[in-house]
Design a protein around this motif. Structure first.
Motif, short mmCIF file in Angstrom:
data_model
loop_
_atom_site.label_atom_id
_atom_site.label_comp_id
_atom_site.label_asym_id
_atom_site.label_seq_id
_atom_site.Cartn_x
_atom_site.Cartn_y
_atom_site.Cartn_z
N ARG A 317 0.84 -1.20 0.00
CA ARG A 317 0.00 0.00 0.00
C ARG A 317 0.88 1.25 0.00
NH1 ARG A 317 -5.18 -1.24 2.38
NH2 ARG A 317 -5.87 -3.12 1.28
N PRO A 318 0.36 2.38 -0.51
CA PRO A 318 1.14 3.62 -0.51
C PRO A 318 1.29 4.17 0.90
CG PRO A 318 -1.09 4.03 -1.29
CD PRO A 318 -0.95 2.53 -1.17
N ALA A 319 2.34 4.95 1.11
CA ALA A 319 2.57 5.58 2.41
C ALA A 319 1.36 6.44 2.78
CB ALA A 319 3.82 6.44 2.37
N GLY A 320 0.99 6.39 4.04
CA GLY A 320 -0.15 7.17 4.51
C GLY A 320 -1.46 6.42 4.50
N ASP A 321 -1.46 5.21 3.96
CA ASP A 321 -2.69 4.41 3.96
C ASP A 321 -3.08 4.10 5.40
OD1 ASP A 321 -4.28 1.83 3.94
OD2 ASP A 321 -4.13 2.18 1.79
N ASP A 322 -4.33 4.37 5.74
CA ASP A 322 -4.81 4.16 7.11
C ASP A 322 -4.65 2.73 7.59
OD1 ASP A 322 -5.51 6.67 7.88
OD2 ASP A 322 -7.67 6.36 7.86
N SER A 323 -4.67 1.78 6.68
CA SER A 323 -4.62 0.39 7.07
C SER A 323 -3.34 0.05 7.82
CB SER A 323 -4.75 -0.51 5.84
OG SER A 323 -6.00 -0.33 5.22
N ARG A 324 -2.27 0.74 7.49
CA ARG A 324 -1.01 0.47 8.18
C ARG A 324 -1.08 0.90 9.64
NH1 ARG A 324 3.85 2.29 4.04
NH2 ARG A 324 3.69 0.52 2.60
N ALA A 325 -1.49 2.14 9.87
CA ALA A 325 -1.62 2.62 11.24
C ALA A 325 -2.68 1.81 11.99
CB ALA A 325 -1.97 4.10 11.25
N GLN A 326 -3.70 1.35 11.28
CA GLN A 326 -4.76 0.58 11.93
C GLN A 326 -4.22 -0.74 12.47
OE1 GLN A 326 -6.76 -2.30 11.05
NE2 GLN A 326 -8.56 -1.89 12.30
N LEU A 327 -3.32 -1.39 11.76
CA LEU A 327 -2.74 -2.63 12.25
C LEU A 327 -1.90 -2.38 13.50
CD1 LEU A 327 -2.38 -5.64 12.01
CD2 LEU A 327 -0.54 -5.26 10.33
N ASP A 364 5.33 6.07 8.04
CA ASP A 364 4.06 6.80 7.92
C ASP A 364 3.04 6.32 8.95
OD1 ASP A 364 4.39 4.50 5.96
OD2 ASP A 364 2.21 4.70 5.93
N ALA A 365 3.25 5.14 9.51
CA ALA A 365 2.33 4.61 10.52
C ALA A 365 2.80 4.91 11.94
CB ALA A 365 2.16 3.10 10.35
N ASP A 366 3.91 5.60 12.06
CA ASP A 366 4.45 5.95 13.38
C ASP A 366 3.79 7.25 13.82
OD1 ASP A 366 5.93 5.98 15.68
OD2 ASP A 366 7.78 6.70 14.73
N VAL A 367 2.52 7.15 14.20
CA VAL A 367 1.71 8.33 14.52
C VAL A 367 1.10 8.16 15.92
CG1 VAL A 367 1.17 8.81 12.11
CG2 VAL A 367 -0.33 7.30 13.43
N ASP A 368 0.52 9.24 16.43
CA ASP A 368 -0.12 9.22 17.73
C ASP A 368 -1.48 8.53 17.61
OD1 ASP A 368 -1.17 9.62 20.23
OD2 ASP A 368 -1.33 11.80 20.06
N LEU A 369 -1.57 7.31 18.08
CA LEU A 369 -2.81 6.56 17.95
C LEU A 369 -3.76 6.79 19.11
CD1 LEU A 369 -1.35 3.27 16.46
CD2 LEU A 369 -2.73 4.99 15.30
N ALA A 370 -3.36 7.67 20.04
CA ALA A 370 -4.29 8.08 21.09
C ALA A 370 -5.18 9.22 20.61
CB ALA A 370 -3.53 8.50 22.34
N ALA A 371 -4.83 9.80 19.47
CA ALA A 371 -5.56 10.98 18.97
C ALA A 371 -6.95 10.65 18.41
CB ALA A 371 -4.72 11.70 17.92
N PRO A 372 -7.11 9.57 17.62
CA PRO A 372 -8.44 9.33 17.03
C PRO A 372 -9.50 9.09 18.10
CG PRO A 372 -6.77 8.00 15.94
CD PRO A 372 -6.13 8.57 17.15
N ALA A 373 -10.66 9.72 17.93
CA ALA A 373 -11.78 9.46 18.83
C ALA A 373 -12.28 8.04 18.64
CB ALA A 373 -12.91 10.44 18.54
#
Length: 380
Positions: A317-327, A364-373
């Protein structure tokens, strides 16, 4: 004679709302390919009919739609109980083949659509009602596997052991090898704790209950206003398995979501507590804190690790795809749940190591996952 005179397909599913010549509406489902290729179309249709008739006819439950007629393509004639349709029958010849006719639960609508539209805060009562309905399903069916499988076997071959061990088998076949790819093989104390956790899930004891096989929010119908009066739908993959598999979605985001809240968030505990209380009405062992927490942690970890089968897909998948951060979110939520229940500490740490490995693999998946409601939809 009760004829279907008009019907409208409900996209994107193989489902239609049909109107009869008595000006009544029914739901028609028919067979077709499924992304989960473990079972044939005929198997899934027979399973749904068996599960729904088991609930309504054998147990007298109103947790799911009633089957009004079926044409399973296996030599069984469509039938409608006389008490439901006096003197009439539903004519199916002009509808897509291999199909069942179900009670229409409108004006209820799918819970996931409400969550996407309004967010979780606006529908906490509906989330709680949905969780309670899942718990009630477990409480009602605990100890009743034998009569269910007698009914199901009358419609065609079924493997009760495969139903019970499905997620455990997928974890072993798909999750463990991918963990090795990520540089976190199953060894030592982790291996021992994983074996213990899988044993808990493989031998449910009093926690062996009927599940629809996919307890996510898209398979719950509720009233958008007033009392939710939740109903469960989509029993194509139903079977008896460990009850705590149905609680995972209250702690770990399923494929549609980036977050479903955390055990530390007081409001988000309401659905989880409602599930546990409802289950305990038929499975008193659910009140045992240690036993419940261990099984819940095991189920959450099993779900998260089984999702690792998508590693090669997400690599492409391309960088920034939500599926990566979701895993990443799935693995971290499973670890967080185990930690909150003080259960399976080595597996919790292993899940965190796997999540860290994914963050390094996909910057691209190294993000703050506490942020999403809670119940923020996955965009892709």
């Amino acid at each position: 004679m009760l004829n279907v005179v008009a019907w409208t397909r409900l996209e994107p599913w193989r489902v239609a709302r049909a109107r009869t010549d008595r000006d009544e509406t029914v739901i028609v489902k028919w067979t077709g390919p499924h992304v989960d290729g473990r079972h044939s179309e005929a198997w899934r249709l027979c399973t749904e009919v068996a599960a729904l008739r088991f609930l309504s006819e054998d147990l007298g439950a109103d947790l799911a739609p009633r089957v009004l007629a079926e044409d399973l393509g296996v030599g069984l004639a469509p039938r409608v109980p006389a008490e439901d349709r006096p003197g009439g029958r539903i004519v199916l010849e002009e509808l897509p083949g291999g199909r069942i006719v179900l009670e229409d639960l409108a004006p209820r609508i799918a819970l996931d659509g409400l969550l996407r539209r309004d967010g979780a805060d606006a529908h906490l009562e509906r989330l709680t009602a949905a969780a309670r309905a899942r718990g009630e399903l477990g409480a009602l069916t605990a100890g009743r596997a034998e009569p269910y499988y007698r009914r199901r076997a009358a419609l065609g071959p079924v493997d009760a052991e495969a139903d019970r061990l499905g997620r455990v088998a997928r974890l072993r076949a798909e999750g463990v090898p991918q963990a090795e790819v990520l540089g976190a093989p199953v060894t030592g104390a982790v291996e021992h704790e994983l074996a213990s956790a899988l044993e808990v899930l493989a031998d449910p004891g009093p926690f062996l209950v009927l599940s629809n096989g996919d307890p996510e929010a898209n398979n719950v119908l509720v009233h958008a206003d007033g009392p939710p009066d939740a109903r469960l739908i989509d029993f194509e993959f139903a079977g008896f398995t460990h009850a705590l598999h149905d609680a995972v979605c209250l702690y770990v985001p399923g494929p549609a979501w980036m977050s479903v809240g955390t055990p530390a968030a007081a409001a988000q505990r309401e659905p989880a507590d409602a599930y546990r209380r409802a289950l305990a009405a038929g499975v008193p062992e659910a009140e045992d804190e240690r036993r419940y927490g261990t099984a819940l942690a095991a189920a959450c970890v099993a779900f998260a690790l089984a999702r690792l089968w998508r590693l090669s897909v997400l690599d492409a998948r391309p960088a920034g795809d939500d599926s990566r951060a979701q895993l990443v979110a799935v693995l971290e939520a499973a670890a967080r749940t185990a930690e909150a229940w003080r259960a399976l500490p080595r597996l919790a740490g292993w899940c965190r190591r796997l999540a860290d490995a994914l963050r390094r693999r996909w910057p691209d998946a190294d993000v703050d996952l506490a942020a999403p409601a809670p119940y923020t939809p996955r965009r892709s």
